[in-house]
Write an enzyme that holds these catalytic residues in place. Structure first.
Site: not given
Length: 296
Positions: A145, A158
């Site tokens: 990501s 995250y």
């Protein structure tokens, strides 16, 4: 990206195929003639994948696989071994995100985030390597990501899981190179997928008005939803990139498919951290919210 290899069919296993990038990648690769093993935690959610495959006149082999459960992973690869005997490509896509400031997150929530996004990748990769290594060639593609190199408030769990994935992938790349196995990262920015909607998760105390972060959480929730709703990038771009990585002889290790990721990486690389963090604070003015100077 490098020179392309032949278009011969390869055996590809993909995790997290019930929605999002995994679903689109499985359907696309199958439509291009690859043998696709599409895995998901809950087979009750296979309907959208089957529908997309039907639309593309493609066929996939769907198997249950909960990446956080070693027995589930073992049983999945036992079936892979019995039916195919080997793998050419592993795509570690399964993952989720949880929003919440650190103090609002429980230990259990943070560990669950790491179990899926990091340890889940380790579980599947450990099981897959023996099916790839004997052939002296193959690829492992990990879906990371933009949060794997650029952090933001409210997503510490995250971001931590993706930073861990980045470090693991880089080390594994060196370890598997002598066996002809390439390891690659894809670092997408924001795409309008179920991770922000039906699959969205929030810290236990995210909406707790007694939390000292309540106003900031409300601001972040509103800001992220507006950003995602206004996002028109095509999630199919990630499936296209996976296909290119599979076909390329010498792909790049880190792959940034969109202008959001490319821009943030450029700024993070070129600017002193003090200036970079100033820009983040400017874009997300939590100090003004905490001081009551900014209305939600």
């Amino acid at each position: 990206m490098g020179q392309n290899i032949s278009n011969s069919s390869q055996i590809v296993l993909i995790t997290g195929c019930s929605s999002g990038f995994g679903l689109l990648t499985a359907a696309r690769l199958a439509s291009q003639g690859h043998t696709v093993i599409a895995t998901m935690r809950n087979l009750d959610k296979q309907g959208p994948l089957l529908g997309e495959c039907q639309r593309r006149n493609a066929t996939v082999h769907i198997l249950p696989c909960d990446v956080t459960d070693r027995l589930s992973v073992h049983n999945c690869f036992k079936e892979v071994g019995a039916r195919y005997g080997y793998l050419d490509v592993l795509v570690n896509n399964a993952g989720h995100g949880i929003a919440g400031f650190f103090e609002d997150l429980t230990d259990e929530e943070i560990r669950a985030q790491m179990e899926t996004n990091f340890f889940g990748v380790l579980n599947v990769t450990r099981a897959a390597i023996p099916f790839i290594r004997p052939r002296k060639h193959g690829k492992i593609i990990n879906i990371s990501s933009v949060s794997g190199f650029s952090t933001s408030p409210c997503f510490s769990a995250y971001c931590s899981s993706k930073w861990a994935l980045e470090g693991f992938s880089e080390s594994l790349r060196y370890e598997l190179k002598p066996f002809g196995i390439g390891v690659f990262l894809i670092e997408p920015g924001t795409y309008k997928t179920k991770i922000f909607y039906e699959n969205g998760r929030y810290a236990q105390h995210f909406h707790d008005k007694e939390s000292p972060y309540y106003e900031m959480s409300a601001y972040m929730e509103k800001k992220v939803k507006a950003f995602v709703d206004d996002c028109y990038k095509d999630p199919e771009d990630i499936a296209v990139l996976v296909e290119k990585l599979i076909r390329s002889r010498q792909p790049s290790f880190r792959n940034r498919p969109d202008i959001e990721t490319q821009s943030l990486f450029f700024l993070r690389k070129c600017l002193p951290f003090r200036l970079y963090s100033f820009l983040i604070n400017k874009a997300i003015p939590l100090n003004k919210i905490a001081a009551g100077k900014l209305k939600i």
